[in-house]
Design an enzyme around this catalytic site. Structure first.
Site, PDB file in Angstrom:
ATOM      1  N   GLY A 186      -8.753 -14.624  -7.170  1.00 14.77           N
ATOM      2  CA  GLY A 186      -9.105 -13.200  -7.141  1.00 14.77           C
ATOM      3  C   GLY A 186      -8.494 -12.411  -8.287  1.00 14.77           C
ATOM      4  N   GLU A 190      -2.524 -19.974  -4.658  1.00 11.27           N
ATOM      5  CA  GLU A 190      -2.348 -21.207  -3.903  1.00 11.27           C
ATOM      6  C   GLU A 190      -3.390 -22.278  -4.256  1.00 11.27           C
ATOM      7  OE1 GLU A 190      -2.321 -19.850   0.093  1.00 11.27           O
ATOM      8  OE2 GLU A 190      -1.578 -21.801   0.786  1.00 11.27           O
ATOM      9  N   ASP A 211      -1.175 -10.340  -3.104  1.00 12.93           N
ATOM     10  CA  ASP A 211      -0.564 -10.149  -1.788  1.00 12.93           C
ATOM     11  C   ASP A 211       0.933 -10.445  -1.778  1.00 12.93           C
ATOM     12  OD1 ASP A 211      -2.972  -9.399  -0.699  1.00 12.93           O
ATOM     13  OD2 ASP A 211      -3.477 -11.405  -0.011  1.00 12.93           O
ATOM     14  N   ARG A 258      -5.251  15.729  11.940  1.00 14.97           N
ATOM     15  CA  ARG A 258      -6.013  14.531  12.247  1.00 14.97           C
ATOM     16  C   ARG A 258      -5.147  13.306  12.035  1.00 14.97           C
ATOM     17  NH1 ARG A 258     -11.533  15.837   8.884  1.00 14.97           N
ATOM     18  NH2 ARG A 258     -12.589  16.990  10.524  1.00 14.97           N
TER      19      ARG A 258
END
Lengths: 341, 341, 341, 341
Positions: C10, C103, C127, C162
């Protein structure tokens, strides 16, 4: 003279800059006292007030949000609303009121003015869809945020050879989508003013892949495909059992995948477009709106609102603000055709 | 039709966006060919060319600088300059020329037009000091950069209880200083249009400390104190033996220290104000200028330049661009008095 | 010596900085030649190459994406994949290979090394979930983007009262959610490592409203509620008839609304977290990884990858990279309990 | 238990995040009371206090500066300073003190600890020059600001074919110059640890122009040329008659112009490097420092300070912080030689 100030409607970067401009000039030049009303029209309706003076406006120029709070409370829809507002203005000896807000907030202001309240308006809409002014503050900030997001999507679109869809604000007007899409170099821009044709969208997408690039699609939340192109199931519950409609961004990504076989991913910017520190342009514009609004009070030019025309701040009748929404002109939209695909 | 394009004068974010707009619309809609001239007027003068087409303008929208290079070469100051430019335009079969630049670049364009060259202009000045247009691209980017710098200075001014002086661009016009100073909440803003009084500056500085804050002073590089307030030694060499004048920012910091006894520090933003990626506003404006400039060529409306009026792009005679510099109106400057000190 | 370079998996800000570091040092110090392989392992598998030298790496340091392209092609899953890769390396006379990836990419590298290929690895995962290194480049950029988004949500959460949910990356590890949530001052942070209890989430939400603030909820895309708290209908089609699962962010917003009666809105950052210009930290780390990877080649220390330990770049066996995923330690997560609610 | 907190020395983004971390955990987990001391050691010396609790730390996470104020007051240099500090701590019933600051502030803390005060330290230096910790908060923010500035200079250097010099912070250590220079792709980086040779600098500058690019020179404020290369006139007054030394950045620009004949311009970032909102990394680090400092108090592990080692927060003796300054290792500096010129 005591001046009341309130902010109504949705959040918009620059609200605090307006308040600061009003208070600084009103206090230092005109020797006015100020009273803050809390949460838009709820303030004068329910006598919810807060002190407002030089100390309260220190340091707020770069802050998002509004120190006065906001709400969508509408005294016109409340029994005896107008009378209660007038009573509270009398009770707090408020000589004039500056209302900062969008169509709804200013609509109330216009009606109150007809009922004898000394009111001046400051227009506010993140969507930039008010006809009476060239620009509203908050819009430039939203466009910058969306543009930076589009900038970041480009390299990833290429690396992954994916369609990247980004959904931006704009229920009825496509200004944010158009400005950020053009500034960000998007390949497709879809706006609420014109129903889009999925066939054409997919043609643009495929054209982009043909020259070995990947497309960025900017879509306003209010944009819709041509009649019949969006199939909604009878059972409008989502996979988790909640009743819901997916946003147009997600729908578009799925539809593009289904039709072109290309992977598509969605970013939904949501409320990050209307929060946080205002851009320099918005702080400048909001500050000037504030300074000129207090001038209008000083001139007793009530029933007006401030507006931007070119580089000048002018005054227009409050009623004008609510007459007509400013949408993207088809001719302007067509100017950018050469960038699509 | 073959169209030449050149960019002249100082660097300005948005130049590439203009070029891209010109080439995309010219190629796709009007089927024009394009030829890039290198380094401003040096290009047509010395026949320095570079290919310019859709592939060359890919991905340049967010990039600072100019893919065509720039220079301050002025063919009017070169022997036989006009004739040589015209010969080279003929040699390369250039039917029309789009010149993107400031006062000097467009001045040459106006003269060439009088000599029969088909030329259209696009105004460019980071200082926003062109009278014929509401805004020029690059200015908003510079103001944003200066505003972010001022934002960062605030907390440090407080923590250190120091005067922080920031020198921004603007030799003849104070637009960047004024816009960024107001947007950044500066306590003193000094512009070239009005000589400043050191007594008043120091009074503002001391007033700020009295309420336990620390002042931010924004000064345009061209601002000057009242006659007699700046003592320049006969020997204008610096401590290292080089002939030089310190910038006004440094001078001001030293003078404030000397007069008030408060520590003062200077930031000189320099060229970071005119480099790097353009803001969304500047990309939008520059893109529209490019699209409309090529329309002017198509309409054979030569001798004109594009300009912004409100939200519209209009055409004005090239000569207008150079007639009068747009400086900060004293009335506008005075609007912000309430923020000083 | 000729060195091949490839980037797999990615997108991740910093890939180009690694490539540049490799090529600059390899060329200038060790006099190596370089060959770029296109699109990860597809390059050596299908003999897809591209020139790679000093000119190719000019100006790429601040750019997102990868000039070599990327893919998820895995030669171990292709018939005769290893043999074909080795043949192509021989054919192009590649003496050593530097593989930049996560990986999967490094797993292939480890296997190839067992088959005699001279390979050095550079770890890459947005990540930050690789056990062998303190940090991976790209992560800091992603965290900064998410933090800026959270910053912007705060004022709007307050103004609108909110619940604002923001979904960030992280399928198996919650590092981005945890770092950006803590840096952004979120009130709830949900990570994949620990199933969350909707009762507790709603208690936090309500606690926040009780003190008159509005909550920001950061949720990693891989986070899940306790078993039984998420009801998925048999018919997993959305309102438009497409088979799909809504993201966890949207689900959470709906669930919070349903349970607490408070309005909730969702932002899905998506791919903007992995695109665009890298942060200074990521450029520094990526550049050093590149410099040290080419040193490892020079030392013929094959089968290793570079890694960060404290402020040092070290080498670890390639196999280590793929042994164990680095997830958020429950003890670390618990450190931040005091900020929730 | 009542805990005093103070912040000393220069401004540094992240100070407020530390304070917030301390107060949130101390109050919610350990049920401590807090007392803020104003302006560093001036607080306990002169009994200058301010309330400090959950309400005071709301919303301060993203803010630059310090809500407690700062100063360089040193009780060790004041008659009876230590006794007065101890008396005031007793008077306010302060059981332990957390001192956030640099070498000087922590030096006082170490001495007070020897005199029986329960003190825990948190290291702070924008220059990252503390030996006992991998990184200090504030540094990453400064590096990001300087890197963004360098990014912006690149295009302008090219367009103008000018040498652009940027002076960054670092009197004794070149960390900011080195990290931002490498991250920004500078062509020359000059640090205080190593006197630079103007001949070599000019050779790099000319090499850069030879390949048709323009050089960016990053110089730490404390960097100096070789002995004899800087001629300082006896008369160290500037052109305006003030006694002063020009900064090294300006000197360098003039010297490069004089030696190479190329135009050079200077940017002096100054205090914008130490103000404003902290980066995500600095907020994370500062927050963790705060949480762990209050744990140290809870463990009665006085005379220690928190420090970063890899990804762990550890405790080290306070004395360690002041033993040795961490400067750039020549070997690390040499790693980047391949990028110069």
């Amino acid at each position: 003279m005591r001046i009341g100030v309130l902010t109504g409607g949705g959040d918009c970067p620059g609200l605090n800059a307006v308040i600061r401009g009003i208070v600084r000039k009103g206090t230092q030049l005109y020797d006015y006292d100020f009273l803050g009303f809390r949460d838009g029209w709820r303030g004068p309706l329910e006598a919810a007030t807060t002190p407002l003076g030089i100390p309260e406006v220190r340091g707020i120029l770069p802050l998002g949000g509004t120190i006065l709070g906001s709400s969508r409370t509408n005294p016109l829809k409340v029994v005896d609303g107008i009378r209660r507002v007038k009573e509270n203005l009398d009770k707090y000896e408020v000589d004039a009121l500056i209302a900062i807000g969008g169509e709804d907030t200013l609509g109330v202001a216009a009606t109150l003015h007809e009922h004898g309240v000394n009111v001046v308006g400051v227009p506010k809409t993140i969507d930039n869809d008010l006809n009476a002014t060239d620009y509203t503050f908050g819009f430039d900030t939203a466009v910058n945020i969306a543009t930076e997001a589009i900038d970041r999507l480009h390299t990833t679109a290429e690396s992954h050879k994916r369609v990247l869809v980004i959904e931006v604000m704009g229920r009825h007007a496509g200004w944010i989508a158009l400005h950020s899409g053009i500034a960000g170099g998007a390949n497709v821009i879809l706006i609420p003013e014109q129903r889009f044709d999925m066939d054409r969208v997919c043609a643009w997408v495929e054209q982009r892949f043909r020259i070995n690039y990947a497309p960025i699609v900017v879509v306003a939340e209010g944009a819709m495909p041509l009649e019949g192109q969006m199939m909604v199931k009878d059972d409008s519950r989502d996979a988790f059992g909640h009743v819901r409609l997916a946003g147009i961004g997600e729908w578009l990504a799925h539809e593009i995948e289904a039709r072109t076989g290309k992977e598509a991913r969605t970013t939904v910017l949501g409320h990050i477009q209307r929060g946080g520190t205002p851009s320099a342009f918005d702080r400048w514009l909001a500050t000037r709106f504030g300074l000129h609004a207090v001038d209008a009070v000083h001139d007793e030019d009530f029933g007006t609102m401030v507006a931007l025309r070119g580089t000048d701040i002018v005054r227009v009748p409050l009623a004008e603000a609510t007459v007509r929404i400013k949408t993207v002109d088809p001719a302007l939209y067509a100017e950018f055709d050469v960038f699509f695909g």
